[in-house]
Design an enzyme around this catalytic site. Structure first.
Site, PDB file in Angstrom:
ATOM      1  CE1 TYR A   1       0.467  -3.522 -10.468  1.00 22.78           C
ATOM      2  CE2 TYR A   1       2.205  -3.572 -11.676  1.00 22.78           C
ATOM      3  CZ  TYR A   1       1.374  -2.831 -11.178  1.00 22.78           C
ATOM      4  OH  TYR A   1       1.576  -1.622 -11.818  1.00 22.78           O
TER       5      TYR A   1
ATOM      6  CE  LYS B   1      -0.494  14.453   8.228  1.00 19.76           C
ATOM      7  NZ  LYS B   1      -1.416  13.732   7.050  1.00 19.76           N
TER       8      LYS B   1
ATOM      9  CB  THR C   1      -2.028   9.906   6.575  1.00 18.56           C
ATOM     10  OG1 THR C   1      -1.975  11.039   7.754  1.00 18.56           O
ATOM     11  CG2 THR C   1      -2.790  10.358   5.505  1.00 18.56           C
TER      12      THR C   1
ATOM     13  CG  ASP D   1      -8.704  13.473   7.674  1.00 15.22           C
ATOM     14  OD1 ASP D   1      -7.925  13.150   8.196  1.00 15.22           O
ATOM     15  OD2 ASP D   1      -8.770  13.895   6.481  1.00 15.22           O
TER      16      ASP D   1
ATOM     17  CD  GLU E   1      -4.045  -4.589 -10.386  1.00  9.92           C
ATOM     18  OE1 GLU E   1      -3.995  -5.475 -11.186  1.00  9.92           O
ATOM     19  OE2 GLU E   1      -3.625  -3.332 -11.234  1.00  9.92           O
TER      20      GLU E   1
ATOM     21  NE  ARG F   1       4.837  11.448   2.625  1.00  6.37           N
ATOM     22  CZ  ARG F   1       4.835  12.423   3.644  1.00  6.37           C
ATOM     23  NH1 ARG F   1       6.134  12.303   4.190  1.00  6.37           N
ATOM     24  NH2 ARG F   1       4.085  13.534   3.507  1.00  6.37           N
TER      25      ARG F   1
HETATM   26  N1  DSN Z   1       0.013  18.257   4.426  1.00  9.79           N
HETATM   27  C1  DSN Z   1      -0.424  17.724   5.632  1.00  9.79           C
HETATM   28  C2  DSN Z   1      -0.218  18.627   6.848  1.00  9.79           C
HETATM   29  O1  DSN Z   1       0.952  19.080   6.812  1.00  9.79           O
HETATM   30  O2  DSN Z   1      -1.031  18.651   7.542  1.00  9.79           O
HETATM   31  C3  DSN Z   1      -2.044  17.260   5.401  1.00  9.79           C
HETATM   32  O3  DSN Z   1      -2.112  16.595   4.366  1.00  9.79           O
END
Ligand code: DSN
Length: 436
Positions: A45, A229, A226, A200, A47, A235
């Site tokens: 933990y 990707k 994120t 974003d 925090e 993730r």
């Molecule tokens: N679910 C993602 C996508 O496939 O683009 C975005 O959050």
């Protein structure tokens, strides 16, 4: 060992290795990233922020998180004097919620991209008669659209809308916009009306790191991405913000909306950031885009309606209405041919989110396997073959008939000789390009 779960892990590993994974938001993290995520950091933990924790025992975690943050700033060429970064948000949607909660009072206005045009749920998606997301329940959302004919951002129209709406926050980015966004123009539109500009870049983070898509950092007040990707990490998410906003954003992440950060994920992000800081990753990012462009050009030449006529990125969006094919049928037929894409809304969609009019496909994962132009040409032909095989099959309008059709069609596809033949060719190709 839990044999049930280890069996499922093996099955999923086999599935991933035998299919062409072409959902543009998916990728294959390296074994080093996966080892870090599976490490002992999951037991702790932590925090609070580094050196300002609420629990004892965080000396090593502090070092980890500090290193991760400095790698994040280094990858995007950012000075610590100007930018802060938070690496604790659990994923993109909580990250966006934390940003919005930090910058806006409840009820203030947000201008963001309309979801079916390619935006994202977490930018405040709502229906005219129903608030779908928490963001839409707390804040006052207005959407901008792409242009009806080009299906590109119409910056003049967005500027006019911003002057009318007077939002406190303008958001760009999303899940299915195949073209580069003019971050300079978007920031000017925001700043002219006294709004913050949030870029974003979850989808294109790796392409920006690799230098093939333009960086938003010269213009945006906050950049969210994120990490799983095109960036090819675990993730998770990172929030970069101008230094004067960083303390509020840190507090909004914790204790605002989250408890303990997932330090094992942060370890994986740190590994991915180091991997991305390399010439090899730049070559990967270039190849991702080249591969997507080869596919897009092929589909255009084959007569499909590729939204915006092509792509600058890793994704290709196809509107199947022009050939009167069902996206549900095509996506499932492709799955039985071992090609994994997702059905997706397209600009000005006349379908629904469950039965939209398009398919979205991308190249990050297959490029990680080492596939290049030659393989894209084969894949393009297989996808067109599948589309031709099933293009006259349509989902019934009536619900009970539709459910019966779905069950029957999946059974037929499982036995379909031509789909199975393509699946075999896909498996052979995949065998030549093992997973990392
Ligand atoms: N679910 C993602 C996508 O496939 O683009 C975005 O959050």
């Amino acid at each position: 060992m839990d044999t049930s779960i280890s069996h499922l892990i093996s099955s999923e590993a086999k599935r991933q290795s035998e299919v062409l994974e072409m959902i543009p938001s998916e990728n294959y993290a390296s074994s080093d990233v996966r080892a870090a995520v599976g490490s002992v950091f999951m037991n702790k933990y932590a925090e609070g922020q580094a050196m300002k924790r609420y629990y004892q025992g965080n000396s090593v975690v502090d070092e980890l998180e500090t290193l991760c943050k400095s790698r994040a700033l280094r990858l995007f060429g950012l000075s610590e004097a100007v930018w802060g970064v938070n690496v604790q948000a659990l994923s993109g949607s909580p990250a966006n919620l934390a940003i919005i909660a930090a910058l806006l009072e409840p009820g203030e206005k947000i201008l963001s991209m309309y979801l079916p045009d390619g935006g994202h749920l977490s930018h405040g998606w709502q229906l005219p008669d129903k608030k779908i997301t928490l963001v839409s329940k707390i804040w006052d959302i207005t959407f901008y659209h792409v242009d009806t004919s080009t299906r590109l951002f119409d910056y003049d129209a967005i500027a006019a809308q911003a002057r009318e709406v007077k939002p406190k926050l303008l958001i760009s980015g999303g899940t299915a916009y195949p073209r580069e966004i003019d971050h300079k123009r978007m920031s000017e539109i925001a700043h002219d009306v006294g709004a913050y500009y949030l870029a974003d870049v979850s989808h294109e983070a790796g392409l920006i790191a690799g230098g093939v898509n333009a960086s938003p950092f010269l213009y945006a007040d906050v950049v969210m991405m994120t990490t799983h990707k095109t960036l090819r990490g675990p993730r998770g998410a990172m929030i970069f913000s101008k230094k004067e906003l960083s303390a509020a954003i840190d507090q909004s992440v914790f204790p605002g909306i989250q408890g303990g950060p997932h330090e094992h994920t942060i370890a994986g992000i740190a590994v991915a950031l180091e991997e991305a800081h390399s010439e090899g990753f730049k070559a990967y990012a270039r190849q991702v885009v080249t591969n997507a462009q080869v596919l897009a050009n092929y589909f255009v030449s084959a007569g499909l309606d590729v939204v915006s006529g092509g792509t600058d990125k890793h994704l290709v969006l196809i509107d199947l209405r022009s050939i009167n094919a069902s996206a549900w049928v095509v996506a499932w037929a492709l799955e039985f041919a071992n090609i994994i894409v997702n059905r997706n809304t397209v600009p000005f969609d006349t379908g629904s989110s469950v039965y939209p009019s398009g398919i979205r496909l991308g190249t990050p994962a297959i490029t990680t396997r080492g596939m290049k132009e030659e393989e894209m040409k084969k894949i393009g032909v297989w996808i067109m073959d599948v589309i031709h095989l099933v293009k006259d099959m349509h989902l019934p309008e009536e619900k009970a008939e539709r459910l019966a059709f779905i069950a029957q069609t999946k059974k037929e596809f499982a036995q379909h000789h031509e789909l199975r033949a393509i699946a075999d060719r896909v498996k052979s190709l995949c065998a030549a390009f093992p997973l990392p």
